[in-house]
Motif scaffolding. Structure first.
Motif, PDB file in Angstrom:
ATOM      1  N   SER A 259      68.737 -23.532  60.849  1.00 10.80           N
ATOM      2  CA  SER A 259      68.990 -22.102  60.958  1.00 10.80           C
ATOM      3  C   SER A 259      68.025 -21.366  60.050  1.00 10.80           C
ATOM      4  O   SER A 259      67.335 -21.988  59.235  1.00 10.80           O
ATOM      5  CB  SER A 259      70.433 -21.745  60.596  1.00 10.80           C
ATOM      6  OG  SER A 259      70.673 -21.958  59.227  1.00 10.80           O
ATOM      7  N   VAL A 260      67.983 -20.051  60.204  1.00  4.44           N
ATOM      8  CA  VAL A 260      67.154 -19.219  59.336  1.00  4.44           C
ATOM      9  C   VAL A 260      68.064 -18.255  58.580  1.00  4.44           C
ATOM     10  O   VAL A 260      69.094 -17.812  59.089  1.00  4.44           O
ATOM     11  CB  VAL A 260      66.080 -18.444  60.128  1.00  4.44           C
ATOM     12  CG1 VAL A 260      65.047 -19.415  60.682  1.00  4.44           C
ATOM     13  CG2 VAL A 260      66.689 -17.614  61.250  1.00  4.44           C
ATOM     14  N   PHE A 261      67.629 -17.919  57.349  1.00  6.95           N
ATOM     15  CA  PHE A 261      68.428 -17.074  56.457  1.00  6.95           C
ATOM     16  C   PHE A 261      67.490 -16.090  55.758  1.00  6.95           C
ATOM     17  O   PHE A 261      67.159 -16.252  54.584  1.00  6.95           O
ATOM     18  CB  PHE A 261      69.156 -17.963  55.437  1.00  6.95           C
ATOM     19  CG  PHE A 261      70.060 -17.216  54.489  1.00  6.95           C
ATOM     20  CD1 PHE A 261      71.245 -16.672  54.926  1.00  6.95           C
ATOM     21  CD2 PHE A 261      69.719 -17.083  53.152  1.00  6.95           C
ATOM     22  CE1 PHE A 261      72.092 -15.993  54.037  1.00  6.95           C
ATOM     23  CE2 PHE A 261      70.548 -16.412  52.250  1.00  6.95           C
ATOM     24  CZ  PHE A 261      71.740 -15.868  52.700  1.00  6.95           C
ATOM     25  N   PRO A 262      67.015 -15.061  56.484  1.00  4.99           N
ATOM     26  CA  PRO A 262      66.076 -14.111  55.876  1.00  4.99           C
ATOM     27  C   PRO A 262      66.754 -13.278  54.797  1.00  4.99           C
ATOM     28  O   PRO A 262      67.896 -12.840  54.942  1.00  4.99           O
ATOM     29  CB  PRO A 262      65.652 -13.229  57.056  1.00  4.99           C
ATOM     30  CG  PRO A 262      66.085 -13.957  58.274  1.00  4.99           C
ATOM     31  CD  PRO A 262      67.278 -14.754  57.882  1.00  4.99           C
ATOM     32  N   LEU A 263      66.044 -13.047  53.710  1.00  2.56           N
ATOM     33  CA  LEU A 263      66.580 -12.225  52.640  1.00  2.56           C
ATOM     34  C   LEU A 263      66.562 -10.744  53.004  1.00  2.56           C
ATOM     35  O   LEU A 263      67.405  -9.970  52.558  1.00  2.56           O
ATOM     36  CB  LEU A 263      65.794 -12.478  51.354  1.00  2.56           C
ATOM     37  CG  LEU A 263      65.873 -13.904  50.807  1.00  2.56           C
ATOM     38  CD1 LEU A 263      65.020 -14.027  49.547  1.00  2.56           C
ATOM     39  CD2 LEU A 263      67.313 -14.318  50.526  1.00  2.56           C
ATOM     40  N   GLU A 264      65.568 -10.326  53.819  1.00  2.00           N
ATOM     41  CA  GLU A 264      65.427  -8.915  54.198  1.00  2.00           C
ATOM     42  C   GLU A 264      66.225  -8.634  55.468  1.00  2.00           C
ATOM     43  O   GLU A 264      65.694  -8.307  56.520  1.00  2.00           O
ATOM     44  CB  GLU A 264      63.951  -8.541  54.372  1.00  2.00           C
ATOM     45  CG  GLU A 264      63.203  -9.254  55.495  1.00  2.00           C
ATOM     46  CD  GLU A 264      62.862 -10.696  55.207  1.00  2.00           C
ATOM     47  OE1 GLU A 264      62.327 -11.364  56.103  1.00  2.00           O
ATOM     48  OE2 GLU A 264      63.119 -11.179  54.094  1.00  2.00           O
ATOM     49  N   ASP A 265      67.550  -8.756  55.359  1.00  3.82           N
ATOM     50  CA  ASP A 265      68.404  -8.719  56.547  1.00  3.82           C
ATOM     51  C   ASP A 265      69.575  -7.759  56.352  1.00  3.82           C
ATOM     52  O   ASP A 265      70.668  -8.011  56.826  1.00  3.82           O
ATOM     53  CB  ASP A 265      68.899 -10.148  56.856  1.00  3.82           C
ATOM     54  CG  ASP A 265      69.746 -10.234  58.119  1.00  3.82           C
ATOM     55  OD1 ASP A 265      69.606  -9.355  58.994  1.00  3.82           O
ATOM     56  OD2 ASP A 265      70.546 -11.174  58.233  1.00  3.82           O
ATOM     57  N   LYS A 266      69.355  -6.666  55.642  1.00  2.00           N
ATOM     58  CA  LYS A 266      70.378  -5.632  55.580  1.00  2.00           C
ATOM     59  C   LYS A 266      70.197  -4.679  56.757  1.00  2.00           C
ATOM     60  O   LYS A 266      69.133  -4.604  57.366  1.00  2.00           O
ATOM     61  CB  LYS A 266      70.293  -4.894  54.253  1.00  2.00           C
ATOM     62  CG  LYS A 266      70.725  -5.752  53.073  1.00  2.00           C
ATOM     63  CD  LYS A 266      70.860  -4.952  51.800  1.00  2.00           C
ATOM     64  CE  LYS A 266      71.386  -5.834  50.670  1.00  2.00           C
ATOM     65  NZ  LYS A 266      71.537  -5.082  49.410  1.00  2.00           N
ATOM     66  N   PHE A 267      71.255  -3.966  57.066  1.00  2.00           N
ATOM     67  CA  PHE A 267      71.319  -3.182  58.303  1.00  2.00           C
ATOM     68  C   PHE A 267      70.077  -2.320  58.526  1.00  2.00           C
ATOM     69  O   PHE A 267      69.465  -2.354  59.598  1.00  2.00           O
ATOM     70  CB  PHE A 267      72.573  -2.313  58.285  1.00  2.00           C
ATOM     71  CG  PHE A 267      72.714  -1.431  59.493  1.00  2.00           C
ATOM     72  CD1 PHE A 267      73.029  -1.960  60.731  1.00  2.00           C
ATOM     73  CD2 PHE A 267      72.532  -0.060  59.388  1.00  2.00           C
ATOM     74  CE1 PHE A 267      73.155  -1.146  61.850  1.00  2.00           C
ATOM     75  CE2 PHE A 267      72.659   0.758  60.492  1.00  2.00           C
ATOM     76  CZ  PHE A 267      72.962   0.215  61.723  1.00  2.00           C
ATOM     77  N   PHE A 268      69.650  -1.554  57.538  1.00  2.00           N
ATOM     78  CA  PHE A 268      68.531  -0.628  57.736  1.00  2.00           C
ATOM     79  C   PHE A 268      67.169  -1.318  57.623  1.00  2.00           C
ATOM     80  O   PHE A 268      66.141  -0.691  57.875  1.00  2.00           O
ATOM     81  CB  PHE A 268      68.623   0.547  56.758  1.00  2.00           C
ATOM     82  CG  PHE A 268      69.702   1.529  57.135  1.00  2.00           C
ATOM     83  CD1 PHE A 268      69.554   2.349  58.248  1.00  2.00           C
ATOM     84  CD2 PHE A 268      70.864   1.614  56.398  1.00  2.00           C
ATOM     85  CE1 PHE A 268      70.541   3.253  58.617  1.00  2.00           C
ATOM     86  CE2 PHE A 268      71.868   2.510  56.760  1.00  2.00           C
ATOM     87  CZ  PHE A 268      71.708   3.331  57.867  1.00  2.00           C
ATOM     88  N   GLN A 269      67.156  -2.596  57.280  1.00  2.00           N
ATOM     89  CA  GLN A 269      65.903  -3.349  57.247  1.00  2.00           C
ATOM     90  C   GLN A 269      65.601  -4.022  58.582  1.00  2.00           C
ATOM     91  O   GLN A 269      64.472  -4.457  58.808  1.00  2.00           O
ATOM     92  CB  GLN A 269      65.966  -4.434  56.162  1.00  2.00           C
ATOM     93  CG  GLN A 269      66.046  -3.910  54.744  1.00  2.00           C
ATOM     94  CD  GLN A 269      66.254  -5.040  53.752  1.00  2.00           C
ATOM     95  OE1 GLN A 269      67.096  -5.911  53.937  1.00  2.00           O
ATOM     96  NE2 GLN A 269      65.475  -5.025  52.676  1.00  2.00           N
ATOM     97  N   VAL A 270      66.578  -4.102  59.447  1.00  2.00           N
ATOM     98  CA  VAL A 270      66.445  -4.907  60.658  1.00  2.00           C
ATOM     99  C   VAL A 270      65.710  -4.140  61.741  1.00  2.00           C
ATOM    100  O   VAL A 270      66.081  -3.016  62.089  1.00  2.00           O
ATOM    101  CB  VAL A 270      67.839  -5.338  61.171  1.00  2.00           C
ATOM    102  CG1 VAL A 270      67.721  -6.074  62.504  1.00  2.00           C
ATOM    103  CG2 VAL A 270      68.544  -6.200  60.136  1.00  2.00           C
ATOM    104  N   ASP A 271      64.656  -4.754  62.288  1.00  2.00           N
ATOM    105  CA  ASP A 271      64.046  -4.238  63.506  1.00  2.00           C
ATOM    106  C   ASP A 271      64.323  -5.240  64.633  1.00  2.00           C
ATOM    107  O   ASP A 271      64.917  -6.304  64.413  1.00  2.00           O
ATOM    108  CB  ASP A 271      62.541  -3.984  63.321  1.00  2.00           C
ATOM    109  CG  ASP A 271      61.761  -5.231  62.953  1.00  2.00           C
ATOM    110  OD1 ASP A 271      62.231  -6.367  63.239  1.00  2.00           O
ATOM    111  OD2 ASP A 271      60.665  -5.096  62.380  1.00  2.00           O
ATOM    112  N   LEU A 272      63.907  -4.917  65.834  1.00  2.00           N
ATOM    113  CA  LEU A 272      64.260  -5.759  66.977  1.00  2.00           C
ATOM    114  C   LEU A 272      63.611  -7.129  66.913  1.00  2.00           C
ATOM    115  O   LEU A 272      64.191  -8.130  67.368  1.00  2.00           O
ATOM    116  CB  LEU A 272      63.894  -5.061  68.283  1.00  2.00           C
ATOM    117  CG  LEU A 272      64.790  -3.875  68.661  1.00  2.00           C
ATOM    118  CD1 LEU A 272      64.335  -3.279  69.991  1.00  2.00           C
ATOM    119  CD2 LEU A 272      66.253  -4.301  68.752  1.00  2.00           C
TER     120      LEU A 272
END
Length: 248
Positions: free
Chosen positions: A92-105
Motif C-alpha cells: 500500500s501507499v501512505f503519502p504524508l501530503e494527504d490532507k483534504f486541501f492538499q489532495v488533487d485528482l
C-alpha cells in the motif's frame, strides 16, 4: 488449510511487513510468488532466503497503480506455479501530503489504485482460478486506526475503509471455498525517519499504547498463519495495536 506445498502470493513482499510474511509462509512450507514495485534488491534477497529453506520462490515487478500491470500478476503466478492458494494484499501507499486541501485528482487516483483497486483486481483474479472444491485464503493488510475517523491522511483513510468493507463483502461473495480476513496493524515497525527509531518506539509505547509495548513483524506473521489455518473464520479484521485505538 495445510500450508506445506501451497503457493502464496504476497504483494509488496520485498520489504518491511511484506518481507516478514514471505519468510513466515516459506518457513511454514509454502512456495512464494513475491510481488514488488520498486524494491528489487529486497525482493531478490528474500527470494534467496526462501530458496535456502528449500522452497520455491519467484519475484515479479508490477506497478499496482497500473490496472493492466496489476491484471497480469495472477496469470504470471499461475504460469510459474500452476495455481495460487493464498493471496496476501500487503502493498500500500501512505503519502504524508494527504490532507483534504492538499489532495488533487492525480493523488486521489494513485492512492485508490494501489490501496483499493489493486486488491480488488487481485482478489477477483485469484478467486477465478480457485476451481472445483479447492480452498483459497485471502488476507488483506489494513490499518488499526481506520475505524476512528480523523482528518489526517484523507484519501488513505478512505481506501483503507473500503478495504475493510471489501474484506467483509468478499467473505460472503467467495464462500464457501475462499475465506477472506484482514489484519489491521498498529505501531509495528520503527519509523525510519525518526532520529532515534528505538527511542521513538519506546516513547510511543509509553504515551499511546495501553499494553506499553509496540508490535513487531512476528506479531503480524503469527496472526497471518493463524488466519490461514482457520476454516471457520471469515470476514474478520483483527486489530494488532495493543489496544491503542480503543483509547485514541
Amino acid at each position: 488449510m495445510e500450508l506445506t506445498g501451497k503457493t502464496a502470493l504476497v504483494t509488496g513482499g520485498g520489504i518491511r511487513v511484506g518481507r516478514a510474511l514471505v519468510m513466515a509462509l516459506a518457513e511454514a512450507g509454502c512456495n512464494v510468488f513475491i510481488h514488488y514495485g520498486n524494491s528489487q534488491t529486497g525482493a531478490l534477497e528474500v527470494q534467496q532466503e526462501v530458496e535456502a529453506l528449500g522452497r520455491k520462490a519467484f519475484t515479479y515487478s508490477a506497478d499496482l497503480s497500473d490496472a493492466q500491470a496489476t491484471q497480469g500478476i495472477i496469470p504470471k503466478a499461475q504460469e510459474v506455479f500452476g495455481q495460487v492458494d493464498i493471496l496476501i494484499n500487503s502493498a500500500s501507499v501512505f503519502p504524508l501530503e494527504d490532507k483534504f486541501f492538499q489532495v488533487d485528482l492525480d493523488l486521489w487516483e494513485w492512492i485508490f489504485a494501489v490501496n483499493l483497486r489493486a486488491p480488488f483486481q487481485l482478489s477477483q483474479a485469484f478467486a477465478q482460478q480457485v476451481a472445483g472444491d479447492r480452498q483459497g485464503k485471502i488476507i488483506n493488510i489494513n490499518d488499526a486506526r481506520i475505524p476512528r475517523p480523523r482528518p489526517d491522511h484523507f484519501v488513505y483513510r478512505l481506501t483503507k475503509r473500503g478495504l475493510w468493507d471489501m474484506t467483509e463483502i468478499l467473505a460472503l461473495e467467495l464462500a464457501p471455498n475462499i475465506t477472506v480476513n484482514g489484519l489491521a496493524l498498529g505501531q509495528i515497525l520503527e519509523a525510519p525517519e525518526a532520529p532515534d527509531p528505538e527511542e521513538f518506539m519506546r516513547d510511543y509505547a509509553e504515551r499511546r499504547i495501553p499494553l506499553k509495548m509496540t508490535g513487531n513483524p512476528k506479531v503480524v506473521t503469527d496472526a497471518a498463519l493463524y488466519l490461514l489455518q482457520q476454516d471457520f473464520l471469515s470476514g474478520t479484521t483483527i486489530r494488532l495495536d495493543g489496544a491503542e485505538y480503543l483509547k485514541f
